[in-house]
Design a protein around this motif. Structure first.
Motif, PDB file in Angstrom:
ATOM      1  N   ASP A   1      32.587  42.914  32.950  1.00  0.00           N
ATOM      2  CA  ASP A   1      31.753  41.847  33.524  1.00  0.00           C
ATOM      3  C   ASP A   1      32.597  40.975  34.455  1.00  0.00           C
ATOM      4  O   ASP A   1      33.599  40.383  34.035  1.00  0.00           O
TER       5      ASP A   1
ATOM      6  N   ASN B   1      30.894  38.636  36.242  1.00  0.00           N
ATOM      7  CA  ASN B   1      29.993  37.512  36.484  1.00  0.00           C
ATOM      8  C   ASN B   1      30.163  36.432  35.422  1.00  0.00           C
ATOM      9  O   ASN B   1      30.053  35.238  35.709  1.00  0.00           O
TER      10      ASN B   1
ATOM     11  N   TYR C   1      27.753  33.591  35.021  1.00  0.00           N
ATOM     12  CA  TYR C   1      27.770  32.711  36.204  1.00  0.00           C
ATOM     13  C   TYR C   1      28.869  31.640  36.108  1.00  0.00           C
ATOM     14  O   TYR C   1      28.762  30.578  36.692  1.00  0.00           O
TER      15      TYR C   1
ATOM     16  N   ASN D   1      35.300  35.971  46.303  1.00  0.00           N
ATOM     17  CA  ASN D   1      34.208  36.749  46.904  1.00  0.00           C
ATOM     18  C   ASN D   1      34.755  37.699  47.938  1.00  0.00           C
ATOM     19  O   ASN D   1      35.789  37.427  48.556  1.00  0.00           O
TER      20      ASN D   1
ATOM     21  N   GLN E   1      27.285  47.250  45.272  1.00  0.00           N
ATOM     22  CA  GLN E   1      27.141  46.740  43.893  1.00  0.00           C
ATOM     23  C   GLN E   1      26.483  47.792  42.995  1.00  0.00           C
ATOM     24  O   GLN E   1      26.885  47.974  41.850  1.00  0.00           O
TER      25      GLN E   1
ATOM     26  N   VAL F   1      29.104  43.084  38.844  1.00  0.00           N
ATOM     27  CA  VAL F   1      29.250  41.846  39.604  1.00  0.00           C
ATOM     28  C   VAL F   1      27.843  41.528  40.076  1.00  0.00           C
ATOM     29  O   VAL F   1      27.020  42.435  40.230  1.00  0.00           O
ATOM     30  N   HIS F   2      27.527  40.276  40.284  1.00  0.00           N
ATOM     31  CA  HIS F   2      26.168  39.950  40.720  1.00  0.00           C
ATOM     32  C   HIS F   2      25.877  40.610  42.071  1.00  0.00           C
ATOM     33  O   HIS F   2      26.739  40.606  42.948  1.00  0.00           O
TER      34      HIS F   2
ATOM     35  N   GLU G   1      27.157  35.068  45.290  1.00  0.00           N
ATOM     36  CA  GLU G   1      27.601  34.681  43.936  1.00  0.00           C
ATOM     37  C   GLU G   1      29.079  35.015  43.743  1.00  0.00           C
ATOM     38  O   GLU G   1      29.481  36.162  43.978  1.00  0.00           O
TER      39      GLU G   1
ATOM     40  N   TRP H   1      32.669  36.083  42.106  1.00  0.00           N
ATOM     41  CA  TRP H   1      33.206  36.890  41.013  1.00  0.00           C
ATOM     42  C   TRP H   1      33.996  35.900  40.153  1.00  0.00           C
ATOM     43  O   TRP H   1      34.893  35.202  40.662  1.00  0.00           O
TER      44      TRP H   1
END
Ligand SMILES: Cc1ncc(COP(=O)(O)O)c(C=O)c1O
Length: 451
Positions: free
Chosen positions: A57, A59, A62, A366, A398, A408-409, A414, A416
């Motif tokens: 993950d 993300n 968030y 990012n 993605q 990743v979103h 968004e 990382w």
């Protein structure tokens, strides 16, 4: 959503849509270009989806999960608290001020704070404080910056740039149903000190607050250009407005003391959440004394059934104690992981002759696919990212990356988010999977022509 890739997740979401609007409790989790992804289990850097895939993950909820999923630091604190005072009380308890004292140690600009449950309500309270303190109504927001979904600040922060330009600094509502709000607000391009100066001088009598993410994290990771935060500090003081730093992403992430520590500029009001608490629904509004006292003296209302509940504050206190004890090791580790990830990504795409721009500050990063080879990246604001990058290519990438075991979103705005659980071996693994994915991507896209 491509249901063929994760059929079991898709089946669960179809069921969920019968009782949960859209199938999830935030629209950001079920965007139309998301692969259907329902999570069954989480531990450290890993999440396991309903279709049996183990994903790394990137993300991390968030941003809040700075110690990883199910970190014993957070879980133990919650378990202990559940045995003592339970989930919520409706009375003061001593954990709040213990946590607050440690937060103040990291953020010297904060004399007093209040805990709430979400960033959105904290921002709403901050705007009220600024309006009451200054006796003025208007606020200055910035393009690409997000401060939650309250009517006071929610503007269309990712609107098409042509539309933004036509509005001449008047915000577009962030969603339907806002009845014309946000009222009494302007939206400027970020990182332009000259523009900010002329705007504030022209509106010097009416501006209550300038609010920004001091490292932009909602249009991808964009650092402040040298001198910009200093200019914002000086100009707001000069015209008698308050400077509000929304450090909900950056606090305890780009440094223990957030962007304020990293860049040496202090705000009048600070908003915190995410890494402050390690993964529980808690946020804070911190301010200098005479501003925070508007709450203490009941001029500005702040409440909330769950505000400062012992379960969440126990977790927040544990996160703060961990920062107090191990901050050198934590931030050196996060910085190294972020640098290694950035260098690795740059090299992979350089070798494959796919033009990308990688930007990172502390444990947020990012990268964007550039529309042209001569786009140099080095993005300074939302307009540049919007114009210089290709979102469709990122979504394609993605999807491939997720099928190669890294989540990743899919929205390239968004960040990382790196956690302390992303050790050297994990970052190496992520880079290997990015490399395999980038090679697959290259076969599927038209790469911009080299000059
Ligand atoms: C910078 C920033 N401010 C405010 C918010 C809103 O926080 P919440 O979703 O807890 O209301 C967010 C959420 O992502 C954020 O990134």
């Amino acid at each position: 959503m491509d249901a063929t890739i994760n059929p079991i997740s898709e089946k669960i979401l179809v069921q969920a849509r019968k009782s949960i609007a859209g199938g999830a409790n935030s629209s950001m989790r079920v965007l139309k270009y998301h692969l259907p992804t329902v999570i069954q289990k989480a531990e450290g850097v890993y999440i396991w989806d309903a279709d049996g895939h183990k994903l790394i993950d990137m993300n991390m909820g968030y941003g809040p999960l700075i110690f990883g999923h199910r970190s014993p630091i957070i879980i133990n604190a919650i378990e202990n608290e559940l045995k003592l005072r339970g989930t919520t009380l409706g009375f003061p308890h001593e954990l709040s001020h213990q946590a607050a004292e440690l937060i103040k140690k990291s953020f010297p600009s904060i004399n007093k704070l209040r805990f709430s449950s979400t960033g959105t309500e904290s921002v709403q309270t901050a705007i009220r404080l600024a309006r009451q303190f200054t006796g003025r109504k208007h606020i200055v927001l910035f393009e690409g910056h997000y401060h939650g979904s309250s009517d006071s600040v929610f503007h269309a922060y990712h609107a098409p740039v042509d539309e933004i330009e036509r509005r001449n600094y008047i915000p577009l509502p962030g969603t339907k149903g806002m009845g014309g709000a946000p009222y009494n607000a302007y939206v400027l391009p970020w990182n332009d000190a000259e523009l900010l100066q002329s705007f504030l001088y022209n509106h010097s009598e009416e501006i209550a607050a300038v609010i920004m993410e001091p490292v932009m994290g909602n249009a991808g990771t964009i650092p402040p250009v040298p001198g910009f935060l200093e200019a914002a500090r000086k100009l707001t003081t000069e015209i008698g407005a308050l400077l509000v730093f929304d450090e909900i992403i950056t606090g305890f992430r780009v440094a223990r003391g957030g962007a304020q520590e990293r860049y040496g500029v202090q705000s009048d009001i600070t908003l915190l959440s995410k890494a402050m608490n390690g993964g529980v629904p808690t946020a804070a509004i911190g301010a200098r004394e005479e501003v925070a006292d508007l709450i203490a003296h009941r001029e500005v209302f702040h409440g909330g059934v769950y505000s400062g509940n012992p379960m969440c504050i126990a977790a927040t206190l544990a996160a703060q104690q961990e920062y107090e004890k191990n901050h050198t090791e934590i931030y050196t580790g996060l910085e190294n992981a972020s640098t290694n990830l950035a260098l690795g990504i740059r090299k992979i795409f350089y070798d494959l002759e796919i033009p990308v721009s990688v930007q990172h500050v502390g444990a947020m990063l990012n990268f964007w696919f550039l529309t042209d080879y001569d786009e140099d990246g080095g993005f300074k604001n939302y307009r540049e990212v919007y114009r210089g990058t290709n979102h469709d290519t990122f979504v394609k990438f993605q999807h491939i990356l997720q099928q190669n075991g890294v989540y990743v979103h899919p929205n390239h705005y968004e960040p990382w988010f790196i956690s302390t659980a992303h050790n050297e071996a994990v970052i190496g693994d992520v880079l290997d999977r990015i490399q395999v994915s980038a090679k697959t991507l290259k076969k599927k896209i038209q790469v911009p022509a080299q000059p």
